[in-house]
Design an enzyme around this catalytic site. Structure first.
Site, PDB file in Angstrom:
ATOM      1  N   SER A   1      -8.958 -20.807   2.470  1.00 58.47           N
ATOM      2  CA  SER A   1      -9.062 -21.866   3.480  1.00 58.47           C
ATOM      3  C   SER A   1      -9.873 -23.029   2.939  1.00 58.47           C
ATOM      4  O   SER A   1     -11.050 -22.889   2.613  1.00 58.47           O
ATOM      5  CB  SER A   1      -9.726 -21.335   4.758  1.00 58.47           C
ATOM      6  OG  SER A   1     -10.111 -22.428   5.576  1.00 58.47           O
TER       7      SER A   1
ATOM      8  N   ASP B   1       0.841 -25.962   5.940  1.00 56.61           N
ATOM      9  CA  ASP B   1       1.159 -26.809   7.099  1.00 56.61           C
ATOM     10  C   ASP B   1       2.658 -27.118   7.196  1.00 56.61           C
ATOM     11  O   ASP B   1       3.082 -27.827   8.106  1.00 56.61           O
ATOM     12  CB  ASP B   1       0.381 -28.131   7.010  1.00 56.61           C
ATOM     13  CG  ASP B   1      -1.107 -27.920   7.273  1.00 56.61           C
ATOM     14  OD1 ASP B   1      -1.465 -26.906   7.910  1.00 56.61           O
ATOM     15  OD2 ASP B   1      -1.911 -28.756   6.824  1.00 56.61           O
TER      16      ASP B   1
ATOM     17  N   LYS C   1      -3.129 -21.753  13.855  1.00 55.83           N
ATOM     18  CA  LYS C   1      -3.037 -23.209  13.668  1.00 55.83           C
ATOM     19  C   LYS C   1      -3.027 -23.902  15.038  1.00 55.83           C
ATOM     20  O   LYS C   1      -3.481 -23.334  16.007  1.00 55.83           O
ATOM     21  CB  LYS C   1      -1.801 -23.549  12.822  1.00 55.83           C
ATOM     22  CG  LYS C   1      -1.895 -23.011  11.388  1.00 55.83           C
ATOM     23  CD  LYS C   1      -3.054 -23.654  10.639  1.00 55.83           C
ATOM     24  CE  LYS C   1      -3.250 -23.092   9.246  1.00 55.83           C
ATOM     25  NZ  LYS C   1      -4.481 -23.572   8.610  1.00 55.83           N
TER      26      LYS C   1
ATOM     27  N   ARG D   1       2.987 -30.759  14.561  1.00 53.63           N
ATOM     28  CA  ARG D   1       3.968 -30.434  13.516  1.00 53.63           C
ATOM     29  C   ARG D   1       5.188 -29.730  14.105  1.00 53.63           C
ATOM     30  O   ARG D   1       6.305 -29.895  13.626  1.00 53.63           O
ATOM     31  CB  ARG D   1       3.332 -29.588  12.419  1.00 53.63           C
ATOM     32  CG  ARG D   1       2.202 -30.319  11.715  1.00 53.63           C
ATOM     33  CD  ARG D   1       1.912 -29.743  10.351  1.00 53.63           C
ATOM     34  NE  ARG D   1       0.601 -30.141   9.887  1.00 53.63           N
ATOM     35  CZ  ARG D   1       0.295 -31.338   9.397  1.00 53.63           C
ATOM     36  NH1 ARG D   1       1.213 -32.272   9.324  1.00 53.63           N
ATOM     37  NH2 ARG D   1      -0.937 -31.605   8.996  1.00 53.63           N
TER      38      ARG D   1
HETATM   39  C1  S3P Z   1      -6.960 -28.438   5.999  1.00 50.68           C
HETATM   40  C2  S3P Z   1      -6.816 -27.137   5.618  1.00 50.68           C
HETATM   41  C3  S3P Z   1      -5.817 -26.224   6.189  1.00 50.68           C
HETATM   42  C4  S3P Z   1      -4.716 -26.990   6.917  1.00 50.68           C
HETATM   43  C5  S3P Z   1      -5.258 -28.079   7.802  1.00 50.68           C
HETATM   44  C6  S3P Z   1      -6.087 -29.065   7.006  1.00 50.68           C
HETATM   45  C7  S3P Z   1      -8.018 -29.250   5.383  1.00 50.68           C
HETATM   46  O1  S3P Z   1      -6.456 -25.358   7.106  1.00 50.68           O
HETATM   47  O2  S3P Z   1      -3.926 -26.103   7.662  1.00 50.68           O
HETATM   48  O3  S3P Z   1      -4.215 -28.785   8.441  1.00 50.68           O
HETATM   49  O4  S3P Z   1      -7.987 -30.497   5.512  1.00 50.68           O
HETATM   50  O5  S3P Z   1      -8.912 -28.681   4.731  1.00 50.68           O
HETATM   51  P1  S3P Z   1      -7.218 -24.009   6.609  1.00 50.68           P
HETATM   52  O6  S3P Z   1      -8.246 -24.402   5.667  1.00 50.68           O
HETATM   53  O7  S3P Z   1      -7.815 -23.459   7.852  1.00 50.68           O
HETATM   54  O8  S3P Z   1      -6.114 -23.145   6.046  1.00 50.68           O
END
Ligand code: S3P
Length: 441
Positions: free
Chosen positions: A169, A323, A350, A395
């Protein structure tokens, strides 16, 4: 607002997508943590980035957004003022999780809150490691927002530490690295697969000492050495958002006769999983004019309508297109055969439960689809059309709209205003390429 999408003519011409959402969030926040005046071009002005900017105002940071040019003036993170009101992060988990790390460094009391949807999203993944660093932070019962941070005694530092993430993450990684700016020793974060590395690239550009490596088992390690001095202001131009481009790409692929050039798209390899998946499905997508912008690979994407066969996504690929599953699903609806996604249980956390919501809504349009605990299956074929609910997920709304462009009848998306969270010009961009969409206020 309702959005009605009519199937129709091929999409043709050139398009631009807004600045990358992840990089825009980071640019605003890192500029606010820096001391002095930062200037950022091609900033994404949307619902979620406004939540970040408004929170920064409450911390004593001043900013001005002139079109897509963002100017930020800040005394630096260790001179932020305690906010007088809870910081409302809207629907944006990125805003909340990144701010939690920055506020942990600042050591000021604050409350971080958000929409009912955001309150349902898991926060123990940041609260637990922040507490291990000595941050006085607590979540609500149930482990989510609102999060309460207490003041740290003047002069006290946080503890450096090593933390292994069970699930990759970038939000959690960034949160911990931001807190690490105020640590007494290095902060090391290990994740099973490298998640988007915009923070690492931007920190390096700001002269913050960082080691990045891959471990023998394939996991990714980043180690931050606390700088011990103010961080310098930020200057740069944000690349176009590949997660926004994803919808235009799929639209051009599935509407027969389409030929579209999308200019200035960020092509960071931690984000290009969908391109790889679509190419494996037979998509004709070429990268033109490759270049580097703001430490990130960028190119123009030339896409032509293609006959697609079904795609399979699992394993490491999932992180590089985390995403993009709604857009992938829109392509899978028109691919020949059965497309399957596994190892993607994170989709349940999400903006909506993207597994359940996607399957439910594509079925409402006449498709055959099944849920799995960690993914979904979509049977390709033709799509009837109908009315769908995006479940408060920008999305999902855009993916359903794109799917409608090649359906046999119109698709109506209820509560389509949610699209403005990340791509306010989505409708006009598609219309500019020749799509027939109608907005009913
Ligand atoms: C993001 C990380 C992702 C993604 C989100 C934006 C970021 O989430 O799904 O839209 O900007 O660091 P996770 O880190 O929870 O997977």
């Amino acid at each position: 607002m309702k959005l009605i999408v009519y199937p129709g003519a091929p999409l043709r011409g050139e398009a631009q997508v807004p600045g990358d959402k992840s990089i825009s969030h980071r640019a605003a926040l890192f500029a606010a943590m820096a001391q002095g005046e930062s200037l950022i071009d091609n900033f994404l002005d949307s619902g979620v980035t406004r939540a970040m900017l408004n929170a920064l105002s409450a911390l004593g940071v001043t900013w001005q957004l002139d079109g897509t040019r963002l100017q930020v003036r800040s005394p630096g993170w260790n001179h932020w003022q305690p906010p007088a009101v809870p910081l409302f992060c809207g629907n944006s988990a990125t805003t909340l999780r990144l701010l939690a790390g920055a506020l942990a460094a600042a050591g000021i009391p604050a409350v971080l809150d958000g929409s009912p949807g955001l309150r349902r999203r898991p926060m123990e993944r940041i609260v637990e490691p922040l507490r291990a660093m000595g941050v006085p932070i607590a979540a609500a019962d149930g482990g989510g927002a609102p999060l309460h941070l207490d003041a740290r005694p003047a002069g006290a530092l946080l503890r450096g530490m090593k933390h292994t993430l069970p699930v990759a993450s970038a939000q959690v990684k960034t949160c911990l690295l931001l807190a690490g700016l105020a640590a007494d020793a290095p902060v090391e974060v290990i994740e099973p697969t490298l998640s988007r590395d915009h923070t690492e690239r931007m920190f390096k550009g700001m002269g913050i000492a960082l080691e990045v490596s891959r471990l023998p088992d394939g996991s990714a390690r980043v180690c931050l050495h606390p700088p011990g001095h103010p961080i310098p202001p930020l200057h740069g131009t944000i690349p176009g958002d590949i997660s926004a481009a994803a919808f235009l790409l799929v639209a051009a692929l599935i509407v027969p006769g389409s030929d579209v050039l999308i200019r200035g798209v960020g092509l960071n390899p931690t984000r290009t999983g969908l391109l790889e998946a679509l190419r494996e499905m037979g998509a004709e997508i070429e990268v033109e004019n490759p270049r580097t912008v703001f430490g990130e690979p960028v190119g123009d994407l030339h896409v032509r309508a293609s006959s697609l066969w079904a795609g399979q996504v699992q394993g490491e690929r999932v992180v590089a297109m985390i995403d993009e599953f709604p857009a992938f699903a829109a392509a899978a609806l028109y691919a020949q055969g059965i497309s399957t996604v596994h190892d993607a249980q994170e989709l349940r956390y999400k903006e909506s439960d993207r597994i359940a919501a996607l399957v439910q809504e594509v079925r409402a349009l006449g498709a055959a689809a099944e849920e799995h605990p960690d993914g979904f299956t979509i049977h390709g074929g033709s799509l009837k059309g109908g009315t769908v609910n995006p479940h408060g997920d920008h999305r999902l709304a855009m993916a359903l709209a794109v799917a409608g462009l090649a359906a046999s009848q119109a698709v109506t998306i209820e509560q389509a205003e949610i699209i403005a969270e990340s791509f306010p010009a989505f409708v006009s961009t598609l219309q500019g390429l020749g799509a027939h969409l109608e907005v009913i206020p």
